[in-house]
Structures are given as C-alpha cells and as structure tokens.
Write a protein that holds these residues in place. Structure first.
Motif, PDB file in Angstrom:
ATOM      1  N   GLY A  10       6.991  -4.257  -4.791  1.00  0.00           N
ATOM      2  CA  GLY A  10       6.803  -4.383  -3.351  1.00  0.00           C
ATOM      3  C   GLY A  10       6.955  -3.122  -2.536  1.00  0.00           C
ATOM      4  O   GLY A  10       6.955  -3.192  -1.295  1.00  0.00           O
ATOM      5  N   PHE A  11       7.078  -1.962  -3.186  1.00  0.00           N
ATOM      6  CA  PHE A  11       7.225  -0.721  -2.428  1.00  0.00           C
ATOM      7  C   PHE A  11       6.011  -0.456  -1.553  1.00  0.00           C
ATOM      8  O   PHE A  11       4.871  -0.559  -2.000  1.00  0.00           O
ATOM      9  N   GLU A  12       6.257  -0.110  -0.297  1.00  0.00           N
ATOM     10  CA  GLU A  12       5.226   0.354   0.616  1.00  0.00           C
ATOM     11  C   GLU A  12       5.761   1.597   1.307  1.00  0.00           C
ATOM     12  O   GLU A  12       6.839   1.555   1.907  1.00  0.00           O
ATOM     13  N   GLY A  13       5.043   2.692   1.199  1.00  0.00           N
ATOM     14  CA  GLY A  13       5.537   3.917   1.805  1.00  0.00           C
ATOM     15  C   GLY A  13       4.731   5.109   1.349  1.00  0.00           C
ATOM     16  O   GLY A  13       3.577   4.988   0.937  1.00  0.00           O
ATOM     17  N   TYR A  14       5.388   6.271   1.389  1.00  0.00           N
ATOM     18  CA  TYR A  14       4.698   7.533   1.150  1.00  0.00           C
ATOM     19  C   TYR A  14       5.071   8.149  -0.192  1.00  0.00           C
ATOM     20  O   TYR A  14       6.241   8.149  -0.590  1.00  0.00           O
ATOM     21  N   CYS A  15       4.051   8.685  -0.853  1.00  0.00           N
ATOM     22  CA  CYS A  15       4.226   9.500  -2.051  1.00  0.00           C
ATOM     23  C   CYS A  15       3.779  10.906  -1.667  1.00  0.00           C
ATOM     24  O   CYS A  15       2.595  11.132  -1.380  1.00  0.00           O
ATOM     25  N   LEU A  55      -2.732   7.732 -10.658  1.00  0.00           N
ATOM     26  CA  LEU A  55      -2.585   6.470  -9.941  1.00  0.00           C
ATOM     27  C   LEU A  55      -3.786   5.556 -10.189  1.00  0.00           C
ATOM     28  O   LEU A  55      -3.622   4.345 -10.389  1.00  0.00           O
ATOM     29  N   SER A  56      -4.979   6.135 -10.187  1.00  0.00           N
ATOM     30  CA  SER A  56      -6.182   5.332 -10.458  1.00  0.00           C
ATOM     31  C   SER A  56      -6.146   4.741 -11.855  1.00  0.00           C
ATOM     32  O   SER A  56      -6.532   3.588 -12.083  1.00  0.00           O
ATOM     33  N   ARG A  57      -5.663   5.535 -12.810  1.00  0.00           N
ATOM     34  CA  ARG A  57      -5.561   5.066 -14.192  1.00  0.00           C
ATOM     35  C   ARG A  57      -4.612   3.872 -14.290  1.00  0.00           C
ATOM     36  O   ARG A  57      -4.810   2.970 -15.104  1.00  0.00           O
ATOM     37  N   GLU A  58      -3.556   3.892 -13.457  1.00  0.00           N
ATOM     38  CA  GLU A  58      -2.582   2.797 -13.466  1.00  0.00           C
ATOM     39  C   GLU A  58      -3.020   1.620 -12.596  1.00  0.00           C
ATOM     40  O   GLU A  58      -2.325   0.602 -12.541  1.00  0.00           O
ATOM     41  N   GLY A  59      -4.134   1.768 -11.893  1.00  0.00           N
ATOM     42  CA  GLY A  59      -4.612   0.703 -11.034  1.00  0.00           C
ATOM     43  C   GLY A  59      -3.847   0.598  -9.725  1.00  0.00           C
ATOM     44  O   GLY A  59      -3.840  -0.460  -9.089  1.00  0.00           O
ATOM     45  N   VAL A  60      -3.212   1.692  -9.307  1.00  0.00           N
ATOM     46  CA  VAL A  60      -2.443   1.705  -8.068  1.00  0.00           C
ATOM     47  C   VAL A  60      -3.361   2.089  -6.918  1.00  0.00           C
ATOM     48  O   VAL A  60      -3.998   3.150  -6.931  1.00  0.00           O
ATOM     49  N   THR A  61      -3.434   1.249  -5.905  1.00  0.00           N
ATOM     50  CA  THR A  61      -4.251   1.518  -4.726  1.00  0.00           C
ATOM     51  C   THR A  61      -3.491   2.420  -3.771  1.00  0.00           C
ATOM     52  O   THR A  61      -2.301   2.212  -3.521  1.00  0.00           O
ATOM     53  N   TYR A  62      -4.159   3.422  -3.243  1.00  0.00           N
ATOM     54  CA  TYR A  62      -3.505   4.324  -2.298  1.00  0.00           C
ATOM     55  C   TYR A  62      -4.473   4.714  -1.194  1.00  0.00           C
ATOM     56  O   TYR A  62      -5.692   4.562  -1.309  1.00  0.00           O
ATOM     57  N   ALA A  63      -3.909   5.205  -0.117  1.00  0.00           N
ATOM     58  CA  ALA A  63      -4.733   5.668   1.006  1.00  0.00           C
ATOM     59  C   ALA A  63      -4.291   7.055   1.409  1.00  0.00           C
ATOM     60  O   ALA A  63      -3.222   7.501   1.046  1.00  0.00           O
ATOM     61  N   MET A 102       0.847  -1.197   0.000  1.00  0.00           N
ATOM     62  CA  MET A 102       0.000   0.000   0.000  1.00  0.00           C
ATOM     63  C   MET A 102       0.883   1.247   0.000  1.00  0.00           C
ATOM     64  O   MET A 102       1.913   1.282   0.672  1.00  0.00           O
ATOM     65  N   ILE A 103       0.481   2.249  -0.760  1.00  0.00           N
ATOM     66  CA  ILE A 103       1.147   3.538  -0.677  1.00  0.00           C
ATOM     67  C   ILE A 103       0.194   4.542  -0.033  1.00  0.00           C
ATOM     68  O   ILE A 103      -1.023   4.410  -0.110  1.00  0.00           O
ATOM     69  N   TYR A 104       0.802   5.527   0.596  1.00  0.00           N
ATOM     70  CA  TYR A 104       0.044   6.541   1.316  1.00  0.00           C
ATOM     71  C   TYR A 104       0.387   7.907   0.752  1.00  0.00           C
ATOM     72  O   TYR A 104       1.566   8.229   0.560  1.00  0.00           O
ATOM     73  N   LEU A 105      -0.631   8.711   0.501  1.00  0.00           N
ATOM     74  CA  LEU A 105      -0.411  10.042  -0.024  1.00  0.00           C
ATOM     75  C   LEU A 105      -0.168  11.023   1.118  1.00  0.00           C
ATOM     76  O   LEU A 105      -0.850  11.008   2.140  1.00  0.00           O
ATOM     77  N   SER A 106       0.831  11.871   0.919  1.00  0.00           N
ATOM     78  CA  SER A 106       1.167  12.901   1.886  1.00  0.00           C
ATOM     79  C   SER A 106       1.463  14.178   1.114  1.00  0.00           C
ATOM     80  O   SER A 106       1.360  14.206  -0.117  1.00  0.00           O
ATOM     81  N   ALA A 107       1.801  15.242   1.824  1.00  0.00           N
ATOM     82  CA  ALA A 107       2.093  16.506   1.153  1.00  0.00           C
ATOM     83  C   ALA A 107       2.879  17.431   2.063  1.00  0.00           C
ATOM     84  O   ALA A 107       2.756  17.387   3.290  1.00  0.00           O
ATOM     85  N   PHE A 108       3.693  18.277   1.426  1.00  0.00           N
ATOM     86  CA  PHE A 108       4.264  19.427   2.116  1.00  0.00           C
ATOM     87  C   PHE A 108       3.129  20.443   2.211  1.00  0.00           C
ATOM     88  O   PHE A 108       2.870  21.207   1.281  1.00  0.00           O
ATOM     89  N   ALA A 109       2.442  20.449   3.344  1.00  0.00           N
ATOM     90  CA  ALA A 109       1.219  21.235   3.464  1.00  0.00           C
ATOM     91  C   ALA A 109       1.478  22.730   3.464  1.00  0.00           C
ATOM     92  O   ALA A 109       0.564  23.520   3.209  1.00  0.00           O
ATOM     93  N   ASP A 110       2.724  23.144   3.732  1.00  0.00           N
ATOM     94  CA  ASP A 110       3.023  24.576   3.672  1.00  0.00           C
ATOM     95  C   ASP A 110       3.033  25.090   2.238  1.00  0.00           C
ATOM     96  O   ASP A 110       3.131  26.299   2.001  1.00  0.00           O
TER      97      ASP A 110
END
Length: 274
Positions: A229-234, A266-274, A1-9
């Motif tokens: 097998g990557f699991e982490g943050y984008c 990501l949806s177009r590529e079929g990549v699941t994210y949270a 699973m990959i997780y979406l994050s951001a530099f919120a500033d």
C-alpha cells in the motif's frame, strides 16, 4: 501510485539544466537541495521566486525540501538550527510541499552514540513538534556518522518521538555503507517508510551504482512496499561520480543511466509509476 523524483543538483548546478534533464527522463518532481551551488536554505527570496516559476512553467513540483537539517554535531548549539528549520518550514508553504528531508545529528569525534542519545531524542522530538503544528512531515534519512545510521537507531528515534510528523526516508546505500544488512533494515522499518532514496551500493568496490546493480535490493523493496500500500516518492540520488557528506554529483549523462536503470527495473517488476 509511486512518483519518481530526483536530487536534480546531481545533474548540474544550473536550474534550467536540472529541470530540462529531468523532463527528458519523464521525471516531474524535484527533491530540492540546491541550485547555483547554493543550498536551498541559503537562496535569496528572488532566487526562490525564479525557481518556483521555472517549475510552474514546466508543470513540475517538489517531492520535498532536501534540507541539511540535523547535519550538525549533537553537542553543537541547537537553537540556531531550529531557526534553520523555520526557514525550511517557510519554504514548504512557498512551494506547497509539506515534506522536509532531515538527519539525526553527527556523533562528535571520539564519542559514542549512546553518550548523545538523550540529546538527539530531545532534538528530534522538538523538531517533530514544530513540524506537526505546521502540517509538515519530516523525512528522517539514515546516514553514516549520524546517530541514526543503523536501522536499530532509526527505529529508536521513530519510536521515542512517536509523531505523525516524523517518518523514515529509507536509503539502502547508506545502510550498506555502515555494514547494515538491507534485509534486516527493511524488515524492521518498512512500516515506517514514507519516502525512498534510490541510491544503490556495491560493497566490493565500495562505490555507488545504478539501481539494481548493487546490493540495495531497490526493485525488490519498492515492489514490496507498493504491494503493502505504499504511496509516495522514489527519489533518485545516484552519487555515481561524487559521494560526499553534504552532497553528491552524477552529471547529465550518468544521471540518464541511473534514471533508465530505475525505470527499467520498476517496469520489469510491474510497478506503475508517474
């Protein structure tokens, strides 16, 4: 699973506006670089208490401490910088987030990377040793003007330090800015990538663009990583309005464009994210 994050500033200096805008786009993680126009390492204890409470109230957390560690010249004093690293390590405990974004030191004006190689590697090894003892992973980002600006030198650092506490935060736009082919960089480093910074770049206009609109191959790279097998943050770092050495800015409206572009790709590529 990959997780979406951001530099919120990139959205605003105001933490409430930062977090509420992230939630609008279903992003629940923050790469914590600044609030109130103040760097994460320079905030007061009270400001950190307030921000942590804001995160908890919204069910949010940090993907990493977005520190400026490693953004001094390779010939500037190192010991005071280790003290700054210690501040960042304390914040990892405070926010229960064992990851810190770092850099590999600016090359002094008029100097050449090879002239500073031994000192850079010494510093990187020293920081990794401290981080490993604290159970923290340092995320080495590539950037223009830094020793590790190309994939070759990023790999050199990772190989020389050879520590489980040091991994690569892959930034496609930053590679493109220094003329580094993304395909070559990815092939060389994909097994060392533990973190993605989602910043795309158009070499013709020399501007940052939403993911998938430049030459960063972001959807392709993330899809390939997940398949292996990557699991982490984008982590969204769009820099759509301002791109400077120490910060970037996108604003709430353009940030929405950046978030939708990444999620659609990501949806177009079929990549699941949270």
């Amino acid at each position: 699973m990959i997780y979406l994050s951001a530099f919120a500033d990139e959205i605003s200096a105001d933490p409430t506006e930062q977090l509420d805008n992230l939630l609008i786009h279903s992003i629940r993680f923050v790469e914590f670089r600044s609030i109130h126009d103040t760097n994460v390492l320079d905030l007061t204890a009270e400001q950190h208490e307030e921000f942590r409470e804001m995160l908890r109230e919204r069910g949010m957390a940090l993907s990493a401490i977005g520190s400026p560690i490693g953004k001094i010249k390779a010939d500037e004093p190192f010991e005071p910088h280790l003290e700054r690293l210690d501040v960042a390590l304390g914040l990892c405990d405070f926010y229960e987030c064992p990851r810190i974004r770092i850099f590999s030191f600016y090359i002094p004006e008029g100097g050449a990377p090879e002239d500073h190689r031994e000192e850079v590697l010494r510093r990187m090894a020293a920081m990794a040793e401290v981080a490993e003892k604290r159970g923290v992973t340092l995320l080495l980002e590539n950037e223009k003007g830094i020793y590790g600006d190309t994939a070759d030198r990023v790999k050199e650092i990772l190989d020389a330090v050879d520590s489980p506490a040091l991994g690569h935060a892959f930034d496609p736009a930053n590679y493109l800015e220094v003329g580094q082919p993304v395909d070559k960089a990815w092939t060389m480093l994909r097994d060392r990538v533990v973190h993605f910074h989602v910043k795309d770049y158009d070499t013709k206009t020399k501007k940052n663009v939403p993911a998938g609109e430049g030459e960063g191959q972001i959807p392709k790279l993330i899809t390939d990583a997940v398949a292996k097998g990557f699991e982490g943050y984008c982590v969204l770092e769009p820099h759509l309005l301002v791109a400077e050495a120490s910060t970037g800015f996108t604003g709430p409206e353009r940030f929405g464009d950046a978030a939708v572009a990444l999620q659609t790709a990501l949806s177009r590529e079929g990549v699941t994210y949270a």
